[in-house]
Enzyme design. Structure first.
Site, PDB file in Angstrom:
ATOM      1  N   HIS A   1      -0.788   4.696   7.023  1.00 54.74           N
ATOM      2  CA  HIS A   1      -0.189   5.377   5.873  1.00 54.74           C
ATOM      3  C   HIS A   1       0.096   6.848   6.177  1.00 54.74           C
ATOM      4  O   HIS A   1      -0.575   7.444   7.016  1.00 54.74           O
ATOM      5  CB  HIS A   1      -1.113   5.225   4.665  1.00 54.74           C
TER       6      HIS A   1
ATOM      7  N   ASP B   1      -4.020   7.629   8.330  1.00 49.14           N
ATOM      8  CA  ASP B   1      -5.069   6.723   8.824  1.00 49.14           C
ATOM      9  C   ASP B   1      -4.571   5.738   9.873  1.00 49.14           C
ATOM     10  O   ASP B   1      -5.236   4.762  10.158  1.00 49.14           O
ATOM     11  CB  ASP B   1      -5.665   5.948   7.649  1.00 49.14           C
TER      12      ASP B   1
ATOM     13  N   SER C   1       0.802  -1.221   0.000  1.00 48.76           N
ATOM     14  CA  SER C   1       0.000   0.000   0.000  1.00 48.76           C
ATOM     15  C   SER C   1       0.841   1.281   0.000  1.00 48.76           C
ATOM     16  O   SER C   1       0.347   2.330  -0.384  1.00 48.76           O
ATOM     17  CB  SER C   1      -0.930   0.016   1.216  1.00 48.76           C
TER      18      SER C   1
END
Ligand SMILES: *[C@@H]1O[C@H](CO)[C@@H](O)[C@H](O)[C@H]1NC(C)=O
Ligand SMILES: *[C@@H]1O[C@H](CO)[C@@H](O)[C@H](O)[C@H]1NC(C)=O
Ligand SMILES: *[C@@H]1O[C@H](CO)[C@@H](O)[C@H](O)[C@H]1NC(C)=O
Length: 368
Positions: free
Chosen positions: A338, A335, A47
């Site tokens: 990240h 979040d 991610s």
């Protein structure tokens, strides 16, 4: 007209013998990236560098407020705005990398992004482990060259693949998954060499296909992520409030990766392998957060529960009930896992400074 004995000419004659004079006569151009060739980049990872692969591949929505800062809509990136890879592409004046799995909109003229949220190196045969991402690349390459020789223009040709930059940013989920399974620290550490071996196999497979230019990010301080801090019960915190054992595992992983890069530099003929110390950049950002203009380095902007971490696994960012801060530019963590675009912008400028790279080579080395 200058006489043959004019001081200028004599200066030039002597001067050409001395390297220092070359700097006076031909000063180095400022470091403004201007690729001579169209920069082609292939990226593999999780991610941290997924530009929409999860949404394209599994239909998993990544809801707003993800994307709110730069794109003004959800793009599949798990962040408020641009990721490091986006900012690095922009430094070359190149367009953002399209996800390999995206069947609409991507033209793949400047490369492809194989990174998908949640990816790790092990287990090896699940979507979208590093091994699978490399297999997808091999298919992409074979298919592209096939179409190219059949006369399709605007596709990457053999030379493009050879000169491309191959970026890898993976390992964070291997460590995180091990800790999440309640493995002891010793057990987590024991898995590291097999993870490193997977990265080695990936580089070797790309090298065997003619790839020569590699850009490898190490992993960040896992123990500083608000998500980890909120989930771990018995916390052994370091002076900056991060989980010591998680960070120690990340440091050991990075040592292994650094050694691997060193070993591959001598083993893989003609290869350039740049290792970038993302850990040092991110840890500095957190430890010295006020210097960089951030107030709560261990608290997520978008989440639930308020201080100290604003993270709740049942109400994560974008899920019903979440709360997001008004100004993401004051937060490092978006979040809980990240980084915000504000943090990524600082991290990217540090990457581009070369100060954290081994060897010290500019990011645009591959397109000159
Ligand atoms: C960047 O791209 C734009 C258009 O794509 C072009 O006009 C500009 O000259 C480029 N700049 C550099 C530094 O290459
Ligand atoms: C790990 O340990 C915690 C606390 O002992 C427990 O609540 C959790 O269910 C365990 N997780 C797994 C995957 O075994
Ligand atoms: C914080 O900044 C100081 C001064 O620049 C530096 O010496 C130190 O290494 C930084 N801390 C971390 C963890 O990088």
């Amino acid at each position: 007209m200058a006489s043959p004995h004019s001081p200028d000419i004599r200066f030039l004659r002597i001067c050409f013998l001395l390297p220092i004079c070359l700097f006076i006569l031909f000063p180095p151009r400022p470091v403004l990236s201007q690729c001579k060739k169209l920069p082609v980049i292939f990226n593999f990872g999780d991610s941290n560098s997924d530009t929409g692969g999860l949404v394209a591949g599994l239909g998993f929505p990544v809801n707003l407020p993800n994307g709110r800062t730069f794109f003004g809509r959800s793009t599949g990136r798990v962040a408020d705005g641009r990721l490091l890879i986006d900012l690095l592409c922009q430094s070359l004046n190149a367009s953002f990398l399209g996800p390999y799995l995206d069947s609409l909109g991507s033209k793949f003229t400047n490369g492809a992004n194989f990174a998908v949220v949640g990816s790790s190196t092990l287990p090896k045969y699940v979507p979208f482990a590093l091994h699978i991402q490399v297999m997808q690349f091999l298919h992409f390459k074979a298919r592209t060259l096939e179409l190219f020789s059949a006369g399709s223009g605007h596709l990457i040709n053999d030379e493009g693949f050879r000169n491309a930059l191959y970026m890898i940013d993976i390992g964070q989920n291997d460590l995180a998954d091990s800790f999440a399974k309640n493995l002891s620290y010793a057990q987590v550490i024991r898995r590291i060499p097999t993870v490193i071996m997977e990265i080695k196999n990936a580089v070797q497979a790309i090298y065997d296909q003619g790839g020569r230019k590699f850009w490898i990010h190490n992993t960040g301080p896992l123990g500083c992520l608000p998500q980890k801090l909120s989930l771990v019960q018995k916390k052994d915190l370091d002076p900056h409030g991060c989980l010591s054992s998680y960070n120690a595992a990340a440091v050991l992983f990075n040592e292994g990766l650094r050694h691997l890069c060193q070993e591959m530099r001598s083993g893989l003929k003609d290869a350039t392998i740049v290792y970038v110390d993302i850990y040092a950049i991110k840890y500095d950002l957190i430890a010295n957060s006020t210097k960089y203009g951030f107030s709560s380095p261990l608290m997520a902007c978008c989440g639930y529960g308020g201080p100290p971490y604003n993270y709740n696994i049942r109400v994560t960012c974008g899920q019903p009930g979440y709360q997001a801060c008004n100004d993401g530019s004051q937060f490092i963590s978006w979040d809980g896992i990240h980084y915000t675009e504000a943090a990524n912008t600082i991290i990217a400028s540090k990457i581009l400074s070369m100060a954290y790279s081994t060897p010290r080579i500019a990011f645009d080395f591959f397109c000159h």
